[in-house]
Design an enzyme around this catalytic site. Structure first.
Site, PDB file in Angstrom:
ATOM      1  N   ASP A 223      38.832  29.092  44.958  1.00 35.84           N
ATOM      2  CA  ASP A 223      40.040  29.711  44.412  1.00 35.84           C
ATOM      3  C   ASP A 223      40.734  30.379  45.605  1.00 35.84           C
ATOM      4  O   ASP A 223      40.284  31.409  46.101  1.00 35.84           O
ATOM      5  CB  ASP A 223      39.677  30.725  43.320  1.00 35.84           C
ATOM      6  CG  ASP A 223      40.921  31.388  42.696  1.00 35.84           C
ATOM      7  OD1 ASP A 223      42.002  31.350  43.315  1.00 35.84           O
ATOM      8  OD2 ASP A 223      40.791  31.955  41.591  1.00 35.84           O
TER       9      ASP A 223
ATOM     10  N   ARG B 158      54.352  14.567  29.385  1.00 36.52           N
ATOM     11  CA  ARG B 158      52.995  15.137  29.411  1.00 36.52           C
ATOM     12  C   ARG B 158      52.149  14.451  30.487  1.00 36.52           C
ATOM     13  O   ARG B 158      51.359  15.093  31.173  1.00 36.52           O
ATOM     14  CB  ARG B 158      52.319  15.025  28.035  1.00 36.52           C
ATOM     15  CG  ARG B 158      50.861  15.432  28.076  1.00 36.52           C
ATOM     16  CD  ARG B 158      50.269  15.868  26.737  1.00 36.52           C
ATOM     17  NE  ARG B 158      50.578  15.016  25.616  1.00 36.52           N
ATOM     18  CZ  ARG B 158      50.137  13.765  25.443  1.00 36.52           C
ATOM     19  NH1 ARG B 158      49.335  13.209  26.334  1.00 36.52           N
ATOM     20  NH2 ARG B 158      50.487  13.063  24.379  1.00 36.52           N
TER      21      ARG B 158
ATOM     22  N   TYR C 232      38.137  36.904  40.243  1.00 35.94           N
ATOM     23  CA  TYR C 232      39.195  37.188  39.282  1.00 35.94           C
ATOM     24  C   TYR C 232      38.589  37.302  37.883  1.00 35.94           C
ATOM     25  O   TYR C 232      37.953  36.357  37.399  1.00 35.94           O
ATOM     26  CB  TYR C 232      40.254  36.085  39.333  1.00 35.94           C
ATOM     27  CG  TYR C 232      41.278  36.214  38.250  1.00 35.94           C
ATOM     28  CD1 TYR C 232      42.057  37.358  38.150  1.00 35.94           C
ATOM     29  CD2 TYR C 232      41.455  35.209  37.315  1.00 35.94           C
ATOM     30  CE1 TYR C 232      42.990  37.492  37.134  1.00 35.94           C
ATOM     31  CE2 TYR C 232      42.397  35.336  36.305  1.00 35.94           C
ATOM     32  CZ  TYR C 232      43.152  36.484  36.219  1.00 35.94           C
ATOM     33  OH  TYR C 232      44.072  36.615  35.212  1.00 35.94           O
TER      34      TYR C 232
ATOM     35  N   LYS D 244      51.384  33.212  41.843  1.00 32.62           N
ATOM     36  CA  LYS D 244      51.330  34.276  42.834  1.00 32.62           C
ATOM     37  C   LYS D 244      52.128  33.868  44.079  1.00 32.62           C
ATOM     38  O   LYS D 244      53.328  33.687  43.984  1.00 32.62           O
ATOM     39  CB  LYS D 244      49.866  34.600  43.137  1.00 32.62           C
ATOM     40  CG  LYS D 244      48.957  34.687  41.885  1.00 32.62           C
ATOM     41  CD  LYS D 244      49.259  35.895  41.020  1.00 32.62           C
ATOM     42  CE  LYS D 244      48.479  35.913  39.701  1.00 32.62           C
ATOM     43  NZ  LYS D 244      47.041  35.781  39.784  1.00 32.62           N
TER      44      LYS D 244
HETATM   45  C1  LIG Z   1      46.077  35.404  38.932  1.00 33.22           C
HETATM   46  C2  LIG Z   1      44.846  34.725  39.385  1.00 33.22           C
HETATM   47  C3  LIG Z   1      44.307  33.641  38.662  1.00 33.22           C
HETATM   48  C4  LIG Z   1      44.868  33.184  37.331  1.00 33.22           C
HETATM   49  O1  LIG Z   1      46.161  32.694  37.375  1.00 33.22           O
HETATM   50  P1  LIG Z   1      47.132  32.717  36.063  1.00 33.22           P
HETATM   51  O2  LIG Z   1      48.316  31.941  36.503  1.00 33.22           O
HETATM   52  O3  LIG Z   1      47.404  34.151  35.760  1.00 33.22           O
HETATM   53  O4  LIG Z   1      46.375  32.069  34.952  1.00 33.22           O
HETATM   54  C5  LIG Z   1      43.193  33.013  39.189  1.00 33.22           C
HETATM   55  N1  LIG Z   1      42.604  33.432  40.322  1.00 33.22           N
HETATM   56  C6  LIG Z   1      43.071  34.486  41.022  1.00 33.22           C
HETATM   57  C7  LIG Z   1      42.379  34.892  42.274  1.00 33.22           C
HETATM   58  C8  LIG Z   1      44.210  35.166  40.586  1.00 33.22           C
HETATM   59  O5  LIG Z   1      44.660  36.222  41.295  1.00 33.22           O
END
Ligand SMILES: *Cc1c(COP(=O)(O)O)cnc(C)c1O
Length: 379
Positions: free
Chosen positions: A177, A53, A105, A202
């Site tokens: 982000d 952890r 998002y 992603k």
């Molecule tokens: C998908 C996404 C997230 C969240 O990510 P998860 O792994 O699904 O929790 C945050 N910001 C953006 C711009 C995203 O496309």
């Protein structure tokens, strides 16, 4: 990797995390599933690991790699992009004020309203393409400006350097982000952001088979220590196998991004000229309102675009229904092209136009993608 001349991103992506395994000579790193690590007779931890952890060899290798790719001082890996974002917001104090953009998002907006505002954060939603609006929204207790560029799903472009300069002059931290602009498409930290967050689900992992997130910090400061504290003590961390998969994905990231960007530019140009399309949101198009800023702060314009179909929601749904090669599914950044009607997944509060389809342009041959879109748009 041994210290030496500063390597370029293609080299870092392959060598920036783990080197040859000392114990076995394995070129590809082993996966360390052990949750616990042996203590020395004197009570010390001779290899530096205690309990998974807190830290794990696969996770620390991934974190080193991500910090190197972003040019940050340190990185903390999480079990999802949302967990990474959550750790950032909860590293603030109840009573702190946060500014977020209009287009962002939806999952993070949902978390803010459902968890972090009830916990005590104050929130303003501001058009961050308007610096005057940002300055007006700043309060004495503003502690963080959350930027998302290009934004999900409308591809709005925020000038990171300008926001960072303005926020910085008030002592306010800027977090970007950067999920839609992975390294090295956009050097968010170099442009002035204090932290960058990615959903490694992603582009970083890139094959639609891992959930993960990361926070990379320009400095190892008190704020990042708090993010690290939450990561290690709450344990919303990726498994060793997920870390390994993400590192494997990153090896090809720079080359995948070239393909995504080239294909997206082709598709955006095709859609912009199509009579069934009302408008296309892609910063690589010259008439996109953020094109000039994107040209300055991005190396290329990314693999994401959205477009609005003539004839409203029904027509948009009809186009998505007729696609054959392009898959109807949420998420993005994988090798396969995915299309999604955003308003219906974002829920009743969605500000997304009802006729908008979001397209994650994959690495298929561009002519095959154009042919699929052509037949679907022909009606
Ligand atoms: C998908 C996404 C997230 C969240 O990510 P998860 O792994 O699904 O929790 C945050 N910001 C953006 C711009 C995203 O496309």
């Amino acid at each position: 990797m041994s210290e030496g001349p500063k390597h370029r991103v293609e080299t870092l992506a392959i060598h920036g995390g783990a080197g040859i395994d000392d114990a076995t000579g394995a070129v590809t790193p082993p996966i360390h599933l052990s949750t616990t690590f042996v203590r020395g007779a004197d009570g010390s931890y001779p290899k530096g690991f205690v309990y998974t952890r807190s830290d794990n060899p696969n996770r620390s290798a991934l974190e080193r790699l991500l910090a190197a790719l972003e040019g940050g001082a340190a990185a903390a890996a999480f079990s999802s992009g949302s967990a990474a974002a959550g750790a950032v917001f909860r590293s603030l104090e109840p009573g702190d004020h946060v500014i977020v953009p209009v287009d962002m998002y939806h999952g993070i907006r949902k978390l803010l309203h459902g968890a972090y505002i009830p916990w005590g954060l104050e929130l303003s939603t501001v058009d961050l393409t308007d610096l005057g609006a940002l300055e007006t929204a700043l309060r004495p207790n503003t502690r963080l400006v959350w930027v998302e560029t290009p934004s999900n799903p409308r591809l709005e472009i925020t000038d990171i350097a300008a926001v960072a300069e303005l926020a910085g002059s008030y002592g306010v931290r800027v977090v970007c982000d950067g999920t839609w602009s992975p390294p090295d498409l956009q050097p968010s930290l170099v442009l002035g952001a204090d932290l960058v967050v990615h959903a490694s689900t992603k582009y970083l992992s890139g094959h639609s088979d891992v959930l993960g997130g990361v926070v990379v910090s320009r400095k190892e400061d008190r704020f990042f220590e708090r993010v690290r504290f939450l990561q290690q003590n709450e344990g919303a961390v990726p498994s060793p196998f997920d870390c390994w998969l993400t590192m494997r994905g990153i090896k090809t990231l720079p080359y995948r991004m070239r393909g995504h960007c080239a294909n997206a530019q082709r598709v955006a140009t095709f859609l912009a000229e199509h009579p069934s399309v009302e408008c296309v949101h892609y910063p690589g198009l010259i008439d996109h309102p953020g094109h000039e800023i994107a040209r300055r702060q991005m190396k290329a314009y990314g693999g994401m675009l959205s477009f609005e179909v003539r004839g409203g929601e029904e027509a948009a749904m009809g186009v998505a229904a007729k696609l054959g090669l392009i898959t109807r599914a949420t998420s993005l950044g994988g090798v396969e092209s995915l299309i999604e009607h955003r308003a219906s997944i974002e829920g009743p509060e969605s500000l997304t136009p009802r006729n908008l389809l979001r397209l994650s342009v994959g690495l298929e041959h561009p002519e095959d993608l154009l042919a699929d879109l052509e037949q679907a748009l022909a009606g």
